[in-house]
Design a protein around this motif. Structure first.
Motif, mmCIF file in Angstrom:
data_model
loop_
_atom_site.group_PDB
_atom_site.id
_atom_site.type_symbol
_atom_site.label_atom_id
_atom_site.label_comp_id
_atom_site.label_asym_id
_atom_site.label_seq_id
_atom_site.Cartn_x
_atom_site.Cartn_y
_atom_site.Cartn_z
ATOM 1 N N GLN A 170 37.062 14.908 42.799
ATOM 2 C CA GLN A 170 37.183 16.010 41.836
ATOM 3 C C GLN A 170 37.883 15.632 40.533
ATOM 4 O O GLN A 170 37.803 16.376 39.559
ATOM 5 C CB GLN A 170 37.925 17.180 42.489
ATOM 6 N N HIS A 171 38.579 14.491 40.524
ATOM 7 C CA HIS A 171 39.337 14.132 39.322
ATOM 8 C C HIS A 171 39.166 12.652 38.981
ATOM 9 O O HIS A 171 39.074 11.797 39.862
ATOM 10 C CB HIS A 171 40.830 14.433 39.511
ATOM 11 N N ILE A 172 39.120 12.387 37.684
ATOM 12 C CA ILE A 172 39.149 11.027 37.153
ATOM 13 C C ILE A 172 40.548 10.772 36.605
ATOM 14 O O ILE A 172 41.102 11.607 35.886
ATOM 15 C CB ILE A 172 38.127 10.864 36.009
ATOM 16 N N VAL A 173 41.108 9.628 36.939
ATOM 17 C CA VAL A 173 42.422 9.243 36.433
ATOM 18 C C VAL A 173 42.234 7.990 35.580
ATOM 19 O O VAL A 173 41.556 7.049 35.991
ATOM 20 C CB VAL A 173 43.408 8.947 37.579
ATOM 21 N N SER A 174 42.822 7.982 34.399
ATOM 22 C CA SER A 174 42.692 6.816 33.517
ATOM 23 C C SER A 174 44.042 6.466 32.910
ATOM 24 O O SER A 174 44.874 7.339 32.660
ATOM 25 C CB SER A 174 41.672 7.082 32.409
ATOM 26 N N ALA A 175 44.247 5.182 32.687
ATOM 27 C CA ALA A 175 45.487 4.690 32.078
ATOM 28 C C ALA A 175 45.176 4.083 30.726
ATOM 29 O O ALA A 175 44.197 3.339 30.572
ATOM 30 C CB ALA A 175 46.152 3.648 32.971
ATOM 31 N N GLY A 176 46.023 4.417 29.742
ATOM 32 C CA GLY A 176 45.854 3.865 28.406
ATOM 33 C C GLY A 176 46.731 2.650 28.211
ATOM 34 O O GLY A 176 47.944 2.708 28.420
ATOM 35 N N GLY A 177 46.116 1.538 27.822
ATOM 36 C CA GLY A 177 46.871 0.310 27.660
ATOM 37 C C GLY A 177 47.863 0.342 26.526
ATOM 38 O O GLY A 177 48.889 -0.326 26.567
ATOM 39 N N TYR A 178 47.585 1.146 25.471
ATOM 40 C CA TYR A 178 48.472 1.188 24.314
ATOM 41 C C TYR A 178 49.107 2.555 24.091
ATOM 42 O O TYR A 178 50.196 2.658 23.539
ATOM 43 C CB TYR A 178 47.718 0.774 23.044
ATOM 44 N N ASP A 179 48.437 3.629 24.501
ATOM 45 C CA ASP A 179 49.010 4.948 24.233
ATOM 46 C C ASP A 179 50.021 5.380 25.288
ATOM 47 O O ASP A 179 50.569 6.479 25.211
ATOM 48 C CB ASP A 179 47.917 6.000 24.040
ATOM 49 N N GLU A 180 50.230 4.533 26.302
ATOM 50 C CA GLU A 180 51.313 4.717 27.272
ATOM 51 C C GLU A 180 51.181 6.011 28.066
ATOM 52 O O GLU A 180 52.171 6.610 28.476
ATOM 53 C CB GLU A 180 52.674 4.654 26.576
ATOM 54 N N THR A 181 49.943 6.449 28.314
ATOM 55 C CA THR A 181 49.727 7.687 29.053
ATOM 56 C C THR A 181 48.782 7.464 30.226
ATOM 57 O O THR A 181 47.968 6.534 30.237
ATOM 58 C CB THR A 181 49.122 8.787 28.165
ATOM 59 N N VAL A 182 48.908 8.347 31.209
ATOM 60 C CA VAL A 182 47.933 8.480 32.286
ATOM 61 C C VAL A 182 47.301 9.852 32.121
ATOM 62 O O VAL A 182 48.004 10.859 31.989
ATOM 63 C CB VAL A 182 48.605 8.366 33.672
ATOM 64 N N ARG A 183 45.993 9.921 32.103
ATOM 65 C CA ARG A 183 45.296 11.190 31.905
ATOM 66 C C ARG A 183 44.471 11.525 33.139
ATOM 67 O O ARG A 183 43.826 10.648 33.721
ATOM 68 C CB ARG A 183 44.409 11.133 30.657
#
Length: 207
Positions: A170-183
Motif C-alpha cells: 500500500q505504500h512506497i518509501v523512498s530516501a533522498g540522497g541529498y534532501d535528507e528526507t524519507v518520503r
C-alpha cells in the motif's frame, strides 16, 4: 529459510554468512569490481548480484556455483520478483530492465528516467516495479500493462538513493540522497502520506 545472510563488498566477493555460528560459510568469486547489489530468490535457492564490472550474475546458494552471467547496465542495482522467476535491474543507462532468471533473456525494458537508476523494488503482488533515479523522481511501472509508467513522483529535490514497498503493497518509501528526507506515499494515487526529516546527512537506504 532465515539461516543465512548474503553480503557483497568492495573486495568483489559475495559472502554467505551463517546466523548459527556468525561466520562466512561460502565466498563467491567472479566479479572483477565491487559488488553493488545482492538479492536472494524467495525460495532461497539462488543469489543474484550486480557489480561494478557491469555484470549481473546468478549463483546457486548451496554450492556457490555461478550459473548465469549477464551484461548490459553500468552501475547495477537489482531486485527479484516475488515468484523468483525474473530479475529487475537498473543502472547508468537510465533504464529499468526485466530479465528471465533462468535464461537471462530481456523480457522488458522500461524507459523514462533521465538520470542513472539508483534503486529498484518490486511490489509484493509482482504487478509493479518501483524505481528511483538521479533525476530526483520515483516512478512506478505496471507489468500488467506491458511496462507502462503509471506514476511519476517528484517531491525529492536530489537523487533518490533507495526505494522500498511496504509488505501490504500500500505504500512506497523512498530516501533522498541529498534532501535528507524519507518520503512515504500511498501506491494507488502516489500521494505523499508523510515525510520524515530523519537525518542531517544523506539518506542512503530504506527498507
Amino acid at each position: 529459510d532465515g539461516q543465512y545472510i548474503v553480503s557483497g563488498g568492495g573486495d568483489s566477493t559475495i559472502r554467505v554468512w551463517s546466523l548459527a555460528n556468525e561466520k562466512d560459510v561460502r565466498r563467491l568469486q567472479g566479479h572483477t569490481a565491487r559488488v553493488m547489489s545482492v538479492a536472494v530468490t524467495p525460495d532461497g535457492n539462488y543469489i543474484v548480484s550486480g557489480g561494478g564490472d557491469n555484470t549481473m550474475r546468478v549463483w546457486l546458494l548451496a554450492s556457490g556455483e555461478e550459473v548465469l552471467r549477464l551484461e548490459g547496465h553500468t552501475g547495477l542495482v537489482l531486485s527479484v520478483t516475488p515468484d523468483g522467476r525474473r530479475i529487475v535491474s537498473g543502472g547508468g543507462d537510465e533504464t529499468v530492465r526485466l530479465l528471465s532468471l533462468v535464461s537471462g533473456m530481456e523480457v522488458r525494458r522500461l524507459e523514462g528516467h533521465t538520470g542513472r537508476v539508483c534503486a529498484v523494488a518490486v511490489t509484493p503482488s509482482g504487478q509493479h516495479i518501483v524505481s528511483g533515479s538521479e533525476d530526483s523522481t520515483v516512478r512506478m511501472w505496471s507489468l500488467a500493462s506491458g511496462g507502462e509508467e503509471v506514476r511519476k513522483l517528484e517531491r525529492h529535490t536530489g537523487w533518490v538513493s533507495s526505494v522500498a514497498v511496504s509488505p501490504n503493497g500500500q505504500h512506497i518509501v523512498s530516501a533522498g540522497g541529498y534532501d535528507e528526507t524519507v518520503r512515504v506515499r500511498s501506491t494507488p494515487r502516489g500521494l505523499a502520506g508523510f515525510e520524515l526529516d530523519a537525518a542531517r546527512s544523506a539518506m542512503l537506504t530504506v527498507q
